[in-house]
Design a protein around this motif. Sequence first.
Motif, PDB file in Angstrom:
ATOM      1  N   LEU A 150     -30.138 -21.651  40.490  1.00 32.57           N
ATOM      2  CA  LEU A 150     -31.530 -21.095  40.461  1.00 32.57           C
ATOM      3  C   LEU A 150     -32.397 -21.753  41.633  1.00 32.57           C
ATOM      4  CD1 LEU A 150     -31.611 -21.161  36.717  1.00 32.57           C
ATOM      5  CD2 LEU A 150     -31.919 -19.320  37.908  1.00 32.57           C
ATOM      6  N   SER A 151     -31.751 -22.497  42.446  1.00 30.44           N
ATOM      7  CA  SER A 151     -32.454 -23.074  43.419  1.00 30.44           C
ATOM      8  C   SER A 151     -32.640 -22.153  44.594  1.00 30.44           C
ATOM      9  CB  SER A 151     -31.689 -24.509  44.030  1.00 30.44           C
ATOM     10  OG  SER A 151     -30.551 -24.239  44.386  1.00 30.44           O
ATOM     11  N   ARG A 152     -32.045 -21.029  44.633  1.00 34.66           N
ATOM     12  CA  ARG A 152     -31.972 -20.089  45.899  1.00 34.66           C
ATOM     13  C   ARG A 152     -33.275 -19.374  45.756  1.00 34.66           C
ATOM     14  NH1 ARG A 152     -26.927 -16.390  45.185  1.00 34.66           N
ATOM     15  NH2 ARG A 152     -28.244 -14.944  46.607  1.00 34.66           N
ATOM     16  N   ASP A 153     -33.700 -18.883  46.954  1.00 33.89           N
ATOM     17  CA  ASP A 153     -34.867 -18.190  46.945  1.00 33.89           C
ATOM     18  C   ASP A 153     -35.059 -17.039  46.199  1.00 33.89           C
ATOM     19  OD1 ASP A 153     -35.713 -19.980  48.846  1.00 33.89           O
ATOM     20  OD2 ASP A 153     -35.333 -18.900  50.933  1.00 33.89           O
ATOM     21  N   GLU A 154     -34.007 -16.212  46.301  1.00 32.71           N
ATOM     22  CA  GLU A 154     -34.087 -15.096  45.288  1.00 32.71           C
ATOM     23  C   GLU A 154     -32.613 -14.822  44.701  1.00 32.71           C
ATOM     24  OE1 GLU A 154     -34.788 -10.217  45.516  1.00 32.71           O
ATOM     25  OE2 GLU A 154     -34.995 -11.540  47.317  1.00 32.71           O
ATOM     26  N   LEU A 155     -32.496 -14.433  43.482  1.00 33.97           N
ATOM     27  CA  LEU A 155     -31.083 -13.872  42.817  1.00 33.97           C
ATOM     28  C   LEU A 155     -31.441 -12.468  42.303  1.00 33.97           C
ATOM     29  CD1 LEU A 155     -30.274 -17.156  40.648  1.00 33.97           C
ATOM     30  CD2 LEU A 155     -29.142 -16.498  42.619  1.00 33.97           C
ATOM     31  N   ASP A 156     -30.651 -11.603  42.768  1.00 35.37           N
ATOM     32  CA  ASP A 156     -30.349 -10.439  42.208  1.00 35.37           C
ATOM     33  C   ASP A 156     -29.138 -10.082  41.785  1.00 35.37           C
ATOM     34  OD1 ASP A 156     -30.742  -7.896  41.931  1.00 35.37           O
ATOM     35  OD2 ASP A 156     -31.248  -7.364  43.847  1.00 35.37           O
ATOM     36  N   LEU A 157     -28.732 -10.205  40.619  1.00 38.24           N
ATOM     37  CA  LEU A 157     -27.303 -10.230  40.127  1.00 38.24           C
ATOM     38  C   LEU A 157     -27.109  -9.092  39.216  1.00 38.24           C
ATOM     39  CD1 LEU A 157     -26.843 -13.973  39.144  1.00 38.24           C
ATOM     40  CD2 LEU A 157     -26.733 -12.864  41.458  1.00 38.24           C
ATOM     41  N   VAL A 158     -25.907  -8.272  39.530  1.00 38.01           N
ATOM     42  CA  VAL A 158     -25.619  -7.129  38.495  1.00 38.01           C
ATOM     43  C   VAL A 158     -24.140  -7.489  37.752  1.00 38.01           C
ATOM     44  CG1 VAL A 158     -24.486  -5.930  40.490  1.00 38.01           C
ATOM     45  CG2 VAL A 158     -25.240  -4.632  38.512  1.00 38.01           C
TER      46      VAL A 158
END
Length: 291
Positions: free
Chosen positions: A203-211
């Motif tokens: 959760l430290s990444r700039d954006e998470l978009d996971l499917v």
Amino acid sequence: MCAIAIQQKQYETYILTNEQAQSRLEVVPERGAIITHWSLQEHEILYLDSDRFADPNLSVRGGIPLLFPICGNLPNNTYTHKGQQYQLKQHGFARDLPWKVTESSEATKNPVSLTLVLDSNDQTRSVYPFDFQLAFTYQLKDNTLEIQQRYTNHSNDPMPFSSGLHPYFLTSDKTQLEFEIPASEYQDQITKEIHQFSGSFDLSRDELDLVFRQITERSASVTDKGRTFKIALGYSDLYSTLVFWTVKGKNFYCLEPWSAPRNALNTGEHLSELPPGGSYEASFSITVNFL
């Protein structure tokens, strides 16, 4: 005591309350029938970017936007039907158009409910060549919000579609989140890599978009230890896919049930199709349990 009131804010807003459960829901028909707020025992469950919401030229970031007739985006915002190309922007048009309130429960009835309808029109037919009706009923009972849906095809041809809900959940500390998602792997939509899922993300990444495409159960949950409650999602068989999305520095996360992954109108993957005159009913629920 349950009640429905109407307030004129920036937009006409329907307010559903269940005093016994200390539950309060706000719905704005004019902005895509969006649920903007839901509070339970004085805890706000949903995130809302009020500045974006105040600007009608911007898509809403917050609440529970409704996705139809696509989820996600299309390559170049384009799909082909019967040899003709059409343009649809991300998540379709249902979240942007005004809906009509058609029914509400008695003020003292538990659960208290509100039904809203979106009918096809010249604007929708220019980008999606079908006649349809969507009817969504928001039902507030105890610590659960249920969204019952009916999709009807009034066209003479089969109607392909995908549908989804995009709840934004408010959180104070994402490191305090624990996930129960019924899948063993997910695809990162930014890197296109596939990863094994063991219950946590970076959760430290700039954006998470996971499917999550291979979901095995009709429920998922997130425990927010910082806010001391657990959010449980329930969804009917229409929904084949779960999407997790969040942005660094923003106090929200999204866990979204989609009936099909992005670009399904072109690929056909998990795409739903209604026969002429056909209807389909589905449901989605959010239950909040305090720890």
